[in-house]
Design an enzyme around this catalytic site. Structure first.
Site, short mmCIF file in Angstrom:
data_model
loop_
_atom_site.label_atom_id
_atom_site.label_comp_id
_atom_site.label_asym_id
_atom_site.label_seq_id
_atom_site.Cartn_x
_atom_site.Cartn_y
_atom_site.Cartn_z
N LYS A 198 -33.06 93.12 -11.80
CA LYS A 198 -33.56 92.04 -12.94
C LYS A 198 -32.40 91.68 -13.86
O LYS A 198 -31.94 92.47 -14.59
CB LYS A 198 -34.92 92.21 -13.52
CG LYS A 198 -35.26 90.86 -14.52
CD LYS A 198 -36.67 91.47 -15.23
CE LYS A 198 -36.83 90.39 -16.03
NZ LYS A 198 -38.21 90.52 -16.74
N ARG A 208 -40.30 81.85 -21.09
CA ARG A 208 -40.65 82.27 -22.45
C ARG A 208 -40.95 81.33 -23.45
O ARG A 208 -41.96 81.75 -24.16
CB ARG A 208 -39.05 82.62 -23.07
CG ARG A 208 -38.59 83.96 -22.58
CD ARG A 208 -37.09 84.29 -22.93
NE ARG A 208 -36.45 85.27 -22.01
CZ ARG A 208 -35.25 85.70 -22.14
NH1 ARG A 208 -34.42 85.15 -22.87
NH2 ARG A 208 -34.96 86.81 -21.20
N LYS A 251 -34.39 89.16 -9.21
CA LYS A 251 -34.87 88.11 -9.95
C LYS A 251 -33.43 87.83 -11.05
O LYS A 251 -32.89 88.66 -11.53
CB LYS A 251 -35.87 88.56 -10.98
CG LYS A 251 -36.47 87.64 -12.00
CD LYS A 251 -37.46 88.15 -12.75
CE LYS A 251 -38.12 86.90 -13.76
NZ LYS A 251 -39.32 87.64 -14.48
#
Length: 325
Positions: A198, A208, A251
């Site tokens: 990640k 977010r 990711k």
């Protein structure tokens, strides 16, 4: 060796018609290869649109069941749940609460859709008032203290009905700690999908906004990976596999197709890639402005991720893709 050059070889022969192209297509995928991420919100109305992610809503527990049922009817067989709790504190106490929003959603989904694979995000960023992925020691995320909280969260999810827990925090040793805690709790059949590679990416911005999880100070580069590194991803995946990860994930997806391929070639185990919020938002925004065909772009991006080696794709466009497929 026969002459392998023009005019003996004409590559266009196999591209001449749609049926011919379909016959020799190398990369295939189905709706059942998609994982649909959803935000379960304990704070508002049944559906709250996310401004930076057109077509994505924050959902109540009841609305999550409705959305998951619709996705299941379209061929999607797995969802990934993120929780937005009613309240937050420094420890992320609602993350492992038996009546937390994800735990209630898991029980409702298990009753309504017993054949749906239920995956949960395991991280504290959505539950802490400071927005970081673990508990703090001053302004530093304390790795080992965070492991205890993540393990408790994973056990809570497994007890509520999760088939798979997916730690996304990037703490060292989290997979091993979670595996040990699950086994000790008699949840040895709960699998771990590790966000193994990640990266600290700008492409997380809309997420977010959706999850209300932006750090109150600093950033996450002290624990998420440097986007300039490739060999480090292999080391991270190897550690998670050794600690008991059942599936590994990269990711974001599209900026890291090279990493997806390296990991698939190196480990030959189930590999997922997460087409994150920023990737999704770019396609949707460009499509809304008429700059490209969003439907075609979604499909092309998904094929690129599959072609790179991903067995599973986590994407907010899962339902649109399922309908196209």
């Amino acid at each position: 060796m026969p002459d392998a050059s023009f005019p003996n070889v004409r590559s266009r022969r196999l591209r001449r018609t749609a049926a011919m192209r379909e016959l020799v297509r190398e990369t295939r995928f189905e709706a059942s290869d998609l994982i649909y991420p959803m935000f379960v919100d304990d704070r508002g109305p049944p559906r709250t649109p996310v401004a930076s992610m057109p077509g994505v809503d924050r959902l109540s527990v009841e609305a999550v069941v409705e959305e998951a049922r619709a996705a299941f009817d379209e061929g999607i067989r797995a969802v990934l749940l993120f929780g937005l709790p009613a309240s937050k504190d420094a420890r992320g106490s609602r993350a492992d609460h038996a009546e937390g929003v994800v735990q209630r959603a898991l029980r409702a989904l298990r009753d309504a859709l017993p054949d749906l694979v239920l995956i949960t995000d395991v991280c504290l960023c959505e539950y802490t008032d400071h927005g970081h992925c673990g508990v703090l020691d001053g302004e530093t995320v304390a790795n080992d203290a965070t492991l205890e909280r993540l393990a408790a969260q994973a056990v809570s999810h497994g007890a509520a009905g999760a088939d798979v827990v997916a730690p996304s925090d990037m703490m060292d040793g989290r997979v091993g700690a979670i595996r040990a805690a699950l086994d000790e709790a008699g949840l040895e059949d709960v699998a771990i999908l590790s966000y193994a590679a990640k990266y600290a990416s700008v492409f997380y911005g809309p997420f977010r906004d959706a999850a209300d999880s932006a750090p109150a100070f600093g950033d996450r580069r002290g624990y998420q990976m440097d986007v300039r590194n490739s060999d480090e991803a292999i080391r991270e995946v190897a550690l998670d596999v050794a600690e008991g990860a059942d599936i590994v994930m990269v990711k974001p997806a599209l900026p890291n197709l090279d990493i997806v391929r390296r990991i698939k070639d190196e480990f030959r185990m189930p590999t997922a890639a997460y087409q994150v919020s920023g990737e999704y938002a770019m396609i949707e925004a460009a499509g809304a402005r008429g700059w490209l065909d969003a439907g075609a772009a979604r499909l092309e991006a998904a094929y690129a991720i599959r072609r790179a080696g991903a067995d599973l794709i986590v994407t907010y466009a899962a339902r649109q893709l399922a309908r196209t497929l």
